[in-house]
Design an enzyme around this catalytic site. Structure first.
Site, mmCIF file in Angstrom:
data_model
loop_
_atom_site.group_PDB
_atom_site.id
_atom_site.type_symbol
_atom_site.label_atom_id
_atom_site.label_comp_id
_atom_site.label_asym_id
_atom_site.label_seq_id
_atom_site.Cartn_x
_atom_site.Cartn_y
_atom_site.Cartn_z
ATOM 1 N N GLU A 290 0.853 -1.192 0.000
ATOM 2 C CA GLU A 290 0.000 0.000 0.000
ATOM 3 C C GLU A 290 0.885 1.237 0.000
ATOM 4 O OE1 GLU A 290 -2.749 0.250 3.335
ATOM 5 O OE2 GLU A 290 -2.829 2.435 3.141
ATOM 6 N N ARG B 17 0.829 10.383 -0.203
ATOM 7 C CA ARG B 17 1.151 11.521 0.663
ATOM 8 C C ARG B 17 2.398 12.251 0.219
ATOM 9 N NH1 ARG B 17 0.970 9.130 6.677
ATOM 10 N NH2 ARG B 17 -0.540 7.499 6.305
ATOM 11 N N LYS C 184 -11.202 -1.385 6.700
ATOM 12 C CA LYS C 184 -10.011 -1.043 7.469
ATOM 13 C C LYS C 184 -10.489 -0.466 8.809
ATOM 14 C CE LYS C 184 -6.346 2.461 7.142
ATOM 15 N NZ LYS C 184 -5.261 2.922 6.262
#
Ligand SMILES: O=C(O)C(=O)C[C@H](O)[C@H](O)COP(=O)(O)O
Length: 213
Positions: A47, A51, A134
């Site tokens: 993942e 950012r 999640k």
């Protein structure tokens, strides 16, 4: 792709390894060797958080690594979803979920692992068909104890808890019936990436891949 189909795929991914590395790539040159190191250690599902400036390029570079299954994290908007897909991401992870994001996952046909914190959020996502979610930020919202409690009334939802999880805490989550895998950044430490110590990252990944569940 319906939310239920997205969750079916998310569950397949969660079952490939007990830990999904949550990756922050600051330097594009790190992308390929990092992916190779993690895959070599037994963690194929990666993942990459959106950012950093080079996150999309990092996804593209990692997607070329044999055996790597690369997705985007920190997917907050439909624009993120489209950009991630165009870069080669095959799944998307979000700390939460919004109607627009859920719509984008359907339109782009990208399996979304949406985030939830509370029973109401879990129920709202389940109502849409998301049976894999999640649990974020796991350690700050009650940790494995909270997740175990949520599994009482909501056993049909499977989770990938993420946020503050360490190698020491991971087994407590992985032992739960409603946890398929955990997410964590500890397998891709910034200092080792900067040092180019890919061998040590493979060692850390191997230990994570060996966690039982
Ligand atoms: O970027 C996202 O989409 C997030 O939801 C946040 C990440 O899951 C956490 O930052 C995990 O990082 P650690 O807590 O260091 O393991």
């Amino acid at each position: 792709m319906t939310p239920a189909q997205q969750s079916d795929r998310a569950l397949e991914l969660c079952r490939l390894a007990p830990v999904i590395p949550v990756i922050v790539v600051d330097d594009l040159a790190h992308a390929r060797p990092l992916a190779e190191a993690l895959v070599a250690g037994g963690l194929p599902v990666l993942e990459v958080t959106l950012r950093t400036e080079c996150a999309l390029q990092a996804i593209a570079a990692m997607a070329e690594v044999p055996g790597a299954v690369v997705g985007a994290g920190t997917v907050l908007t439909p624009a993120h979803m489209k950009a991630a897909k165009d870069a080669g991401a095959t799944f998307a992870v979000s700390p939460g979920a919004t109607p627009a994001l859920i719509d984008a996952a359907r339109v782009e046909a990208v399996p979304l692992l949406p985030g939830a914190q509370t029973c109401s959020e879990v129920m709202a996502l389940l109502e849409q068909g998301y049976h894999v979610q999640k649990f974020f930020p796991a350690e700050s919202i009650g940790g494995a104890g909270a997740l175990k409690s949520i599994g009482g009334p909501l056993p049909q939802v499977t989770f990938c808890p993420t946020g503050g999880i360490t190698p020491e805490l991971a087994p407590g989550y992985l032992a739960l019936a409603n946890v398929a895998c955990v997410g964590g950044s500890w397998v891709a430490p910034k200092a080792l990436m900067q040092a180019g110590d890919w061998a040590q990252i493979t060692d850390i990944a191997r230990a994570a891949a060996g966690l039982s569940r």
